[in-house]
Design a protein around this motif. Structure first.
Motif, short mmCIF file in Angstrom:
data_model
loop_
_atom_site.label_atom_id
_atom_site.label_comp_id
_atom_site.label_asym_id
_atom_site.label_seq_id
_atom_site.Cartn_x
_atom_site.Cartn_y
_atom_site.Cartn_z
N ASN A 41 33.78 42.36 27.47
CA ASN A 41 34.90 41.50 27.11
C ASN A 41 35.98 41.85 27.99
OD1 ASN A 41 34.68 43.75 25.28
ND2 ASN A 41 36.46 42.89 24.42
N ASP A 42 37.06 42.22 27.54
CA ASP A 42 38.53 42.40 28.33
C ASP A 42 38.43 43.08 29.78
OD1 ASP A 42 39.06 41.52 25.72
OD2 ASP A 42 40.61 42.87 25.44
N PRO A 43 38.88 42.32 30.61
CA PRO A 43 39.47 43.13 31.96
C PRO A 43 40.35 44.24 31.88
CG PRO A 43 40.41 41.19 31.94
CD PRO A 43 39.73 40.88 30.77
N ASN A 44 40.18 45.42 32.32
CA ASN A 44 41.12 46.53 31.97
C ASN A 44 41.64 47.06 33.39
OD1 ASN A 44 38.90 47.73 29.07
ND2 ASN A 44 40.74 46.16 29.21
N GLY A 45 42.72 47.83 33.54
CA GLY A 45 42.98 48.74 34.50
C GLY A 45 42.89 48.16 35.76
N PHE A 46 43.22 46.67 35.87
CA PHE A 46 43.13 45.85 37.27
C PHE A 46 44.04 46.53 38.26
CE2 PHE A 46 43.32 41.65 39.35
CZ PHE A 46 42.62 41.93 40.49
N ILE A 47 43.58 47.17 39.38
CA ILE A 47 44.55 47.87 40.22
C ILE A 47 44.28 47.56 41.91
CG2 ILE A 47 43.42 50.02 39.98
CD1 ILE A 47 47.40 49.45 40.07
N TYR A 48 44.93 47.69 42.62
CA TYR A 48 44.60 47.62 44.01
C TYR A 48 45.31 49.10 44.55
CZ TYR A 48 44.59 46.74 49.06
OH TYR A 48 44.22 46.77 50.33
N TRP A 49 44.17 49.86 45.12
CA TRP A 49 44.50 51.19 45.35
C TRP A 49 43.51 51.75 46.96
CZ3 TRP A 49 42.43 56.40 43.25
CH2 TRP A 49 43.18 57.51 43.68
N GLU A 52 41.00 49.05 48.30
CA GLU A 52 40.02 48.61 47.35
C GLU A 52 40.62 47.92 46.06
OE1 GLU A 52 35.82 50.71 48.30
OE2 GLU A 52 37.42 51.80 47.05
N TYR A 53 39.93 47.24 45.17
CA TYR A 53 40.50 46.59 43.95
C TYR A 53 39.37 47.02 42.95
CZ TYR A 53 42.59 43.16 46.81
OH TYR A 53 43.53 42.48 47.73
N HIS A 54 40.12 47.98 41.81
CA HIS A 54 39.23 48.67 40.82
C HIS A 54 39.27 47.45 39.49
CE1 HIS A 54 38.61 52.48 42.49
NE2 HIS A 54 39.54 52.00 43.30
N THR A 285 46.71 40.98 35.07
CA THR A 285 47.07 40.68 36.62
C THR A 285 47.35 42.09 37.16
OG1 THR A 285 49.45 40.66 36.09
CG2 THR A 285 48.41 38.72 35.75
N THR A 286 47.21 42.11 38.40
CA THR A 286 47.69 43.17 39.49
C THR A 286 48.58 42.39 40.68
OG1 THR A 286 47.16 45.33 40.36
CG2 THR A 286 45.75 43.63 40.57
N THR A 287 49.17 43.20 41.41
CA THR A 287 49.50 42.89 42.68
C THR A 287 48.71 43.69 43.90
OG1 THR A 287 51.19 44.37 42.97
CG2 THR A 287 51.92 42.17 42.11
N ASP A 288 48.57 43.22 44.97
CA ASP A 288 47.97 44.18 46.17
C ASP A 288 48.90 44.10 47.16
OD1 ASP A 288 48.17 41.36 47.35
OD2 ASP A 288 45.94 41.06 47.45
N GLU A 289 48.39 44.58 48.61
CA GLU A 289 49.23 44.90 49.72
C GLU A 289 50.05 43.47 50.29
OE1 GLU A 289 45.61 45.17 52.94
OE2 GLU A 289 47.09 46.99 52.49
N GLN A 290 49.56 42.35 50.01
CA GLN A 290 49.86 41.35 50.23
C GLN A 290 50.95 40.75 49.65
OE1 GLN A 290 46.70 38.36 51.78
NE2 GLN A 290 45.27 40.12 51.36
#
Length: 487
Positions: A41-49, A52-54, A285-290
């Motif tokens: 179910n829920d997406p969790n901990g969405f992060i760019y690091w 790579e996207y986790h 949501t998350t943000t990335d380097e772009q």
């Protein structure tokens, strides 16, 4: 309560035993993320690091219903090739023994910090919740630090889903909550070090605010800035249907406004639903380097005929939406399929200028029930209706006269067609992604979006276009490759 090594040993055994059943399922998805087995179910901990996207997710690997969940973990560089990492968090400590519930991630001092809700229940079913922290130096192995926030006064134990971000030099956290009068709200905290947190009260300060009586629980809050505006995404529970709105069991949507970080109050406008289809919940949501604001959501809804899905017999349930980029333009939030998804397109594109006459239909042979993308740009529309029928299980209808866009699907509960719809002043384009048992429709470059699971006769490959009057549009069709997933 079992130890972490025992939990992981049990998980390895279950994955080995049930993988074959999952892979045999004709409704197994091609380019939507789904669990290796069990329930997602829920997406969790969405992060760019570190390039790579986790994407972590709520996971019950041992069965296809809810329980003491762990955090599953997908990683990608390009949203096409994925690897499924070892389970990140397991419900094996006193503070999370009945589930490592939803939360978020943030990068600090070259380490990944996961914040999540530890769920604890006694033998009578009484609940306790803790907002917990786990830290990783490599994004794969996590060291649990235990609770950093206990339940503040004024709330019931329905207090969960921490989302953390940094504004200037201060860290902030919002938590989905229920007040003692059983009304939904969102709690706000601040910290200088991610370890010691100060309670600042409710984000919704004004007692006359309509959100003070907007359902009995708010889940999965996410507060961020986009194009100079503060947006708060959350999931209110307990709304009654109102016109074309709020027809799923629970809703997902957003308000736009201005966040005052001194007072912790958000001045905002009305609530808008994010997705108008049947299956969408718990977006993150998350943000990335772009600098892109990217969103995933669970392509499902809690407690909505979950055990009627045909995939249950193959030991899996639910999936993620496609990744979407969020854009705020002309006082409207747009959702567009992430640009990387064009890499799924196979080389041979089918292109045609289609002209429909009154009461006629045109049949497009879709060679496969796996992986199709359609792109339609409209030149003329009839005054009454235009319709697309997909695999004898989905209907898309636009009525220019009524200014309505309608999604109908054949119910997996009783086989009858059911409907979701929204007001749409004009139809200029459609981008449609069709998977084996999932469809996502992006209207007018993301002005409105519909998401739904559906289950067709697997031999039904045709797509029919029909119209009440003269209609013309350009059509492009691609067959899509499957995601490549390394386990």
């Amino acid at each position: 309560m079992q130890s972490e090594p025992l939990y992981r040993e049990k998980l390895t055994k279950v994955l080995k035993e049930k993988r074959e059943a999952v892979e045999r399922d004709p409704y197994r998805l091609s380019f939507h993320l789904m669990p290796p087995t069990g329930l997602l179910n829920d997406p969790n901990g969405f992060i760019y690091w570190r390039g790579e996207y986790h994407l972590f997710y709520q996971w019950m690997p041992f069965k296809t219903n809810h329980g003491a969940k762990c955090w599953g973990h997908y990683v990608t560089k390009d949203f096409i090739k994925w690897r499924h990492e070892k389970v990140a968090l397991t419900p094996t400590e006193w503070f999370d023994q009945n589930g490592c519930y939803s939360g978020s991630a943030i990068i600090h001092e070259e380490k990944m910090y996961l914040f999540y809700t530890g769920n604890v229940k006694d033998t009578q079913g009484n609940r306790q919740t803790y907002q917990c922290l786990a830290i990783s130096e490599d994004g794969i192995h996590f060291d649990k630090k235990g609770p950093v926030i206990s339940l503040p006064e004024g709330y019931t134990a329905h207090f969960r889903d921490p989302k953390v971000w940094k504004h200037r030099d201060i860290f902030y956290m919002v938590v989905g909550a229920q007040k003692l009068d059983e009304k939904g709200t969102i709690a706000l905290f601040e910290s200088k070090d991610l370890l010691n947190w100060k309670y600042k009260g409710n984000v919704i300060k004004n007692e006359n605010d309509f959100l003070n009586d907007f359902g009995y629980m708010f889940e999965c809050p996410d507060l961020f800035q986009l194009n100079g505006h503060d947006l708060l995404i959350f999931c209110p529970q307990g709304l009654e249907p109102k016109g074309d709105f709020y027809h799923n069991t629970y809703q997902s949507g957003y308000v736009v406004g201005v966040m005052d970080y001194e007072t912790g109050a958000l001045e905002h406008d009305e609530f808008y639903e994010l997705d108008r289809g049947f299956d969408f919940y718990a977006p993150q949501t998350t943000t990335d380097e772009q600098g892109r604001r990217i969103m995933f959501a669970w392509m499902g809804v809690p407690e909505q005929n979950e055990q009627n899905h045909p995939t249950i017999s193959h030991d899996w349930l639910h999936n993620m939406t496609l990744p979407r980029e969020l854009l705020y333009e002309n006082n409207k939030l747009y959702q567009r399929p992430l640009q990387e998804l064009v890499e799924l397109r196979q080389p041979n594109v089918f292109e045609k200028q289609v002209h429909l006459q009154p009461e006629m239909f045109w049949k497009l042979l879709n060679e496969t029930t796996k992986g199709t993308e359609l792109l339609l740009d409209f030149l003329t529309l009839p005054e009454d209706w235009f319709q697309i029928d997909i695999a004898e299980a989905v209907r898309l209808i636009y009525s220019k006269e009524k200014q309505l866009f309608i999604l109908e699907r054949k119910s997996y509960v009783d086989g009858k067609f059911e409907r979701r719809q929204c007001f749409l002043r004009n139809l200029t384009s459609l981008q449609i992604f069709i998977d084996t048992s999932a469809i996502e429709i992006f209207i007018n470059e993301g002005e409105e979006v519909f998401s739904a699971r559906f289950y067709s006769n697997m031999s039904a490959h045709h797509i029919h276009f029909s119209s009440s009057g003269s209609c013309s549009f350009s059509l492009q069709k691609w067959s899509l490759s499957s995601y490549h997933i390394d386990s």
